[in-house]
Design a protein around this motif. Sequence first.
Motif, PDB file in Angstrom:
ATOM      1  N   ASP A 295       9.786   4.043   4.156  1.00 42.38           N
ATOM      2  CA  ASP A 295       9.475   5.424   4.532  1.00 42.38           C
ATOM      3  C   ASP A 295       9.785   5.614   6.010  1.00 42.38           C
ATOM      4  OD1 ASP A 295       8.451   7.917   5.024  1.00 42.38           O
ATOM      5  OD2 ASP A 295       6.355   7.387   4.664  1.00 42.38           O
ATOM      6  N   PRO A 296      10.950   6.188   6.353  1.00 41.08           N
ATOM      7  CA  PRO A 296      11.313   6.371   7.759  1.00 41.08           C
ATOM      8  C   PRO A 296      10.313   7.232   8.538  1.00 41.08           C
ATOM      9  CG  PRO A 296      13.215   6.729   6.336  1.00 41.08           C
ATOM     10  CD  PRO A 296      12.013   6.634   5.435  1.00 41.08           C
ATOM     11  N   ALA A 297       9.530   8.046   7.830  1.00 42.29           N
ATOM     12  CA  ALA A 297       8.548   8.914   8.490  1.00 42.29           C
ATOM     13  C   ALA A 297       7.182   8.245   8.624  1.00 42.29           C
ATOM     14  CB  ALA A 297       8.408  10.225   7.716  1.00 42.29           C
ATOM     15  N   PHE A 298       7.089   6.996   8.192  1.00 38.98           N
ATOM     16  CA  PHE A 298       5.827   6.258   8.275  1.00 38.98           C
ATOM     17  C   PHE A 298       5.445   6.071   9.738  1.00 38.98           C
ATOM     18  CE2 PHE A 298       3.163   2.414   7.906  1.00 38.98           C
ATOM     19  CZ  PHE A 298       2.377   2.746   6.804  1.00 38.98           C
ATOM     20  N   VAL A 299       4.194   6.351  10.074  1.00 41.90           N
ATOM     21  CA  VAL A 299       3.727   6.270  11.466  1.00 41.90           C
ATOM     22  C   VAL A 299       3.050   4.929  11.724  1.00 41.90           C
ATOM     23  CG1 VAL A 299       1.920   7.124  13.017  1.00 41.90           C
ATOM     24  CG2 VAL A 299       3.548   8.718  12.016  1.00 41.90           C
ATOM     25  N   MET A 300       3.493   4.272  12.790  1.00 43.44           N
ATOM     26  CA  MET A 300       2.899   3.006  13.210  1.00 43.44           C
ATOM     27  C   MET A 300       2.154   3.232  14.526  1.00 43.44           C
ATOM     28  SD  MET A 300       3.775   0.721  10.891  1.00 43.44           S
ATOM     29  CE  MET A 300       3.180  -0.691  11.787  1.00 43.44           C
ATOM     30  N   ILE A 301       0.865   2.886  14.536  1.00 44.88           N
ATOM     31  CA  ILE A 301       0.025   3.050  15.722  1.00 44.88           C
ATOM     32  C   ILE A 301      -0.214   1.686  16.356  1.00 44.88           C
ATOM     33  CG2 ILE A 301      -2.185   3.876  16.614  1.00 44.88           C
ATOM     34  CD1 ILE A 301      -2.369   5.721  14.199  1.00 44.88           C
ATOM     35  N   ALA A 302       0.063   1.576  17.638  1.00 43.18           N
ATOM     36  CA  ALA A 302      -0.139   0.327  18.367  1.00 43.18           C
ATOM     37  C   ALA A 302      -1.552   0.263  18.924  1.00 43.18           C
ATOM     38  CB  ALA A 302       0.866   0.210  19.505  1.00 43.18           C
ATOM     39  N   GLU A 303      -2.188  -0.885  18.765  1.00 37.22           N
ATOM     40  CA  GLU A 303      -3.479  -1.109  19.416  1.00 37.22           C
ATOM     41  C   GLU A 303      -3.202  -1.457  20.885  1.00 37.22           C
ATOM     42  OE1 GLU A 303      -7.571  -3.760  19.102  1.00 37.22           O
ATOM     43  OE2 GLU A 303      -5.682  -4.572  18.401  1.00 37.22           O
ATOM     44  N   GLU A 304      -2.725  -0.466  21.600  1.00 37.32           N
ATOM     45  CA  GLU A 304      -2.377  -0.635  23.007  1.00 37.32           C
ATOM     46  C   GLU A 304      -3.268   0.274  23.831  1.00 37.32           C
ATOM     47  OE1 GLU A 304      -1.725  -2.027  25.965  1.00 37.32           O
ATOM     48  OE2 GLU A 304      -0.033  -2.826  24.775  1.00 37.32           O
ATOM     49  N   LEU A 305      -4.223  -0.340  24.543  1.00 40.93           N
ATOM     50  CA  LEU A 305      -5.158   0.431  25.354  1.00 40.93           C
ATOM     51  C   LEU A 305      -4.582   0.771  26.723  1.00 40.93           C
ATOM     52  CD1 LEU A 305      -8.465  -1.515  24.564  1.00 40.93           C
ATOM     53  CD2 LEU A 305      -7.479   0.435  23.358  1.00 40.93           C
ATOM     54  N   ASP A 306      -3.669  -0.065  27.199  1.00 40.95           N
ATOM     55  CA  ASP A 306      -3.043   0.162  28.503  1.00 40.95           C
ATOM     56  C   ASP A 306      -1.941   1.195  28.335  1.00 40.95           C
ATOM     57  OD1 ASP A 306      -1.730   0.129  30.910  1.00 40.95           O
ATOM     58  OD2 ASP A 306      -1.610  -2.058  31.055  1.00 40.95           O
ATOM     59  N   MET A 307      -2.202   2.416  28.801  1.00 42.49           N
ATOM     60  CA  MET A 307      -1.271   3.514  28.563  1.00 42.49           C
ATOM     61  C   MET A 307       0.018   3.379  29.374  1.00 42.49           C
ATOM     62  SD  MET A 307      -4.140   6.533  28.176  1.00 42.49           S
ATOM     63  CE  MET A 307      -3.112   7.866  27.571  1.00 42.49           C
TER      64      MET A 307
ATOM     65  N   TYR B  88       0.824  -1.212   0.000  1.00 45.01           N
ATOM     66  CA  TYR B  88       0.000   0.000   0.000  1.00 45.01           C
ATOM     67  C   TYR B  88       0.858   1.264   0.000  1.00 45.01           C
ATOM     68  CZ  TYR B  88      -4.228  -2.748   0.638  1.00 45.01           C
ATOM     69  OH  TYR B  88      -5.257  -3.617   0.440  1.00 45.01           O
ATOM     70  N   GLN B  89       2.032   1.177   0.586  1.00 41.33           N
ATOM     71  CA  GLN B  89       2.945   2.324   0.547  1.00 41.33           C
ATOM     72  C   GLN B  89       3.391   2.612  -0.892  1.00 41.33           C
ATOM     73  OE1 GLN B  89       5.590   0.508   3.695  1.00 41.33           O
ATOM     74  NE2 GLN B  89       5.802   2.644   4.311  1.00 41.33           N
ATOM     75  N   LYS B  90       3.806   1.561  -1.579  1.00 44.35           N
ATOM     76  CA  LYS B  90       4.386   1.727  -2.911  1.00 44.35           C
ATOM     77  C   LYS B  90       3.329   1.967  -3.987  1.00 44.35           C
ATOM     78  CE  LYS B  90       8.238  -1.223  -1.545  1.00 44.35           C
ATOM     79  NZ  LYS B  90       8.844  -2.576  -1.644  1.00 44.35           N
ATOM     80  N   LYS B  91       2.177   1.342  -3.840  1.00 39.91           N
ATOM     81  CA  LYS B  91       1.142   1.474  -4.864  1.00 39.91           C
ATOM     82  C   LYS B  91       0.303   2.730  -4.687  1.00 39.91           C
ATOM     83  CE  LYS B  91      -2.367  -1.189  -7.347  1.00 39.91           C
ATOM     84  NZ  LYS B  91      -3.014  -2.514  -7.504  1.00 39.91           N
ATOM     85  N   TYR B  92       0.040   3.111  -3.423  1.00 41.30           N
ATOM     86  CA  TYR B  92      -0.880   4.216  -3.171  1.00 41.30           C
ATOM     87  C   TYR B  92      -0.259   5.388  -2.405  1.00 41.30           C
ATOM     88  CZ  TYR B  92      -4.186   0.523  -4.401  1.00 41.30           C
ATOM     89  OH  TYR B  92      -4.846  -0.490  -5.048  1.00 41.30           O
ATOM     90  N   GLY B  93       0.859   5.158  -1.724  1.00 45.25           N
ATOM     91  CA  GLY B  93       1.508   6.256  -1.008  1.00 45.25           C
ATOM     92  C   GLY B  93       0.926   6.553   0.347  1.00 45.25           C
ATOM     93  N   ILE B  94       0.414   5.535   1.060  1.00 41.17           N
ATOM     94  CA  ILE B  94      -0.160   5.785   2.384  1.00 41.17           C
ATOM     95  C   ILE B  94       0.932   6.237   3.348  1.00 41.17           C
ATOM     96  CG2 ILE B  94      -2.025   4.150   1.992  1.00 41.17           C
ATOM     97  CD1 ILE B  94      -0.549   2.268   3.990  1.00 41.17           C
TER      98      ILE B  94
END
Length: 641
Positions: free
Chosen positions: A408-420, A375-381
């Motif tokens: 993409d070093p600036a690509f953001v990864m969000i964790a499904e972590e509810l326990d802060m 999806y990064q390479k085909k669409y640029g997410i």
Amino acid sequence: MALILKEINRFCKERITEKRLYAVPRLWIPKFFKSFEEKSGKFFVDPYEFGAAVTDWILKHSKDLNYSQPLSFLNSERSPDWVKRSVVYGSLPRTTVAYNHKGSGYYEESDALGFREAGTFFKMILLLPFVKSLGADVIYLLPVSKMSDLFKKGEAPSPYSVKNPMVLDERYHDPLLDSFEVEEEFKAFVEACHILGIRVILDFIPRTASRDSDLIREHPDWFYWIRVEELADYTPPRAEELPFKVPDEDELEIVYGKESVKRHLKKFTFSPDRIDPEKWEKIRKEKGNILELIVKEFGIIIPPGFSDLINDPQPTWDDVTFLRLYLDHPKASKRFLKPDQPPYVLYDVIKASKFPGEKPNKELWEYLANVIPHYQKKYGIDGARLDMGHALPKELLDLIIGNAKSYDPAFVMIAEELDMSKDKAAKEAGYDVILGSSWYFAGKVNEIGKLLKIAGNLSLPFVASVETPDTPRIRARRYGSKLKRLAPFVVYFLPNAVPYINTGQEIGEKQPMNLGLDTDPDMRKVLSPTDEFFGKLAFFDHYVLHWDTPDRGVLRFIRNLVGIRKQFLDVILEGKFQLLSDSELVMYSYEKGGKRLFIVANTGSEEKTLEYGGVVWNGRRWERKKKVILGPFEFALILQG
């Protein structure tokens, strides 16, 4: 660089008829578009004229650039820190831009006039002026991959029942664009977002798949199998001696000693390619739903998933199953198993991060690790949220995050972590943001103050939400008419906050999208029984937001709130944070460069007086005051200096 968006713009202009037959919500119509008619309270446009005008407006912001690459490439960014300055609009496109375009009768997925009333990527483009007006600069989409129609929980497939993660769901194609493919329409959507400075984050599910996944045809050994006759009473076995939790290694003897677990293990069998290779080769080449063919010819089926928490009261997850991440059983559990035990699903198998095997399913791992780069390479997410990432083996998680970041070093990864409290662990795992649980605290008047102590000490940003696709709507909470303003006011200004607007929140929607977190079955009945969408959940049913009866007050408030936060963003990000709350007065401040910004909210039942003032915003207007008096549920932003 030729843009698909330009081709769609040109296509729309060629199709303009000026016949205004296509109803759209008034809020979708931007100020620059005047060619609409009002009939009986509905607003009608020529969809092609409307599409041409919106894409014209977007393209006026464009330069001669390739907008189908990540925005970080265009901005020469190599850090994901851009997310700290962002405001996110969350969307399930099927629902966000669903509407009865006939303007009469009832909603239909596709209608007799040839209009697609369910959401499409083209209509998401049409919504961008509205999203931009909210101040959002990120759009987070729930899964948009190909969905399964088997084992549905309602009239529509769940977005999390992913049949093929590499393929977009064809239902997001808009018949108005009859000469375009759904891939082109999504590409045009990402282009349009990037032109407007809006990033696109997608939701990915690396741990589960639909039970009739397209992957079965090539890789039946990537799944678990049971005999069809065992399906009727297939449930997660219980162990009442243990608490509601993921079992620890020293508790596995209790789990595997249970008679219910022994019966559960006997339900499993081997994959069809191992049972009868010759028959399998014949079956896999036949047309039709591969799971149905296997059921008919082999008498086996892929079982549903269930929670990794032992004694969890929730039923099986009938529309999804677990992928087989290891080719052997968990190391810690092998001593409890017979030598000929087929691959099986149990709490330890599900929680592969805690109970790994010794033989990784390397081919599957490589496949999963290449989904996001596709999806990064085909669409640029620009980013991704990983569903159930906590259950993945560390090595697989490293591979998934590493592949995305290497492109993409600036690509953001969000964790499904509810326990802060697990923010540091998430950071060490390579995530840039945690989901968090601000929605939980924000929905309870007496709990909001507790969130302040947590937020100021986090090592990662968190998704600052007052509701999510899995939770009750803030409007439907107790004191919801007050909390719909007070809660986002308190939450959006917090340190480490990435403000999140859940689709429908901005117009005061009451009906939840799902009953996943901190809710109960009665929550699906908050609408009037006469409402067309009474009892329906957007995750599993066709659902149209109440665009025609918006809460314009909360819409104005959200727009103003986001705008004011942006005005003071440098003070929030760089200023000295101080917690000043007491039991009933939520209060904190930032200080930078001689300016001090106070965020104050009265969550008590008595009037509160602050014996100092400044320039004060009370949610409606700015005024200069020498002292600030707040009644119950009132709040204020105070600027000094």
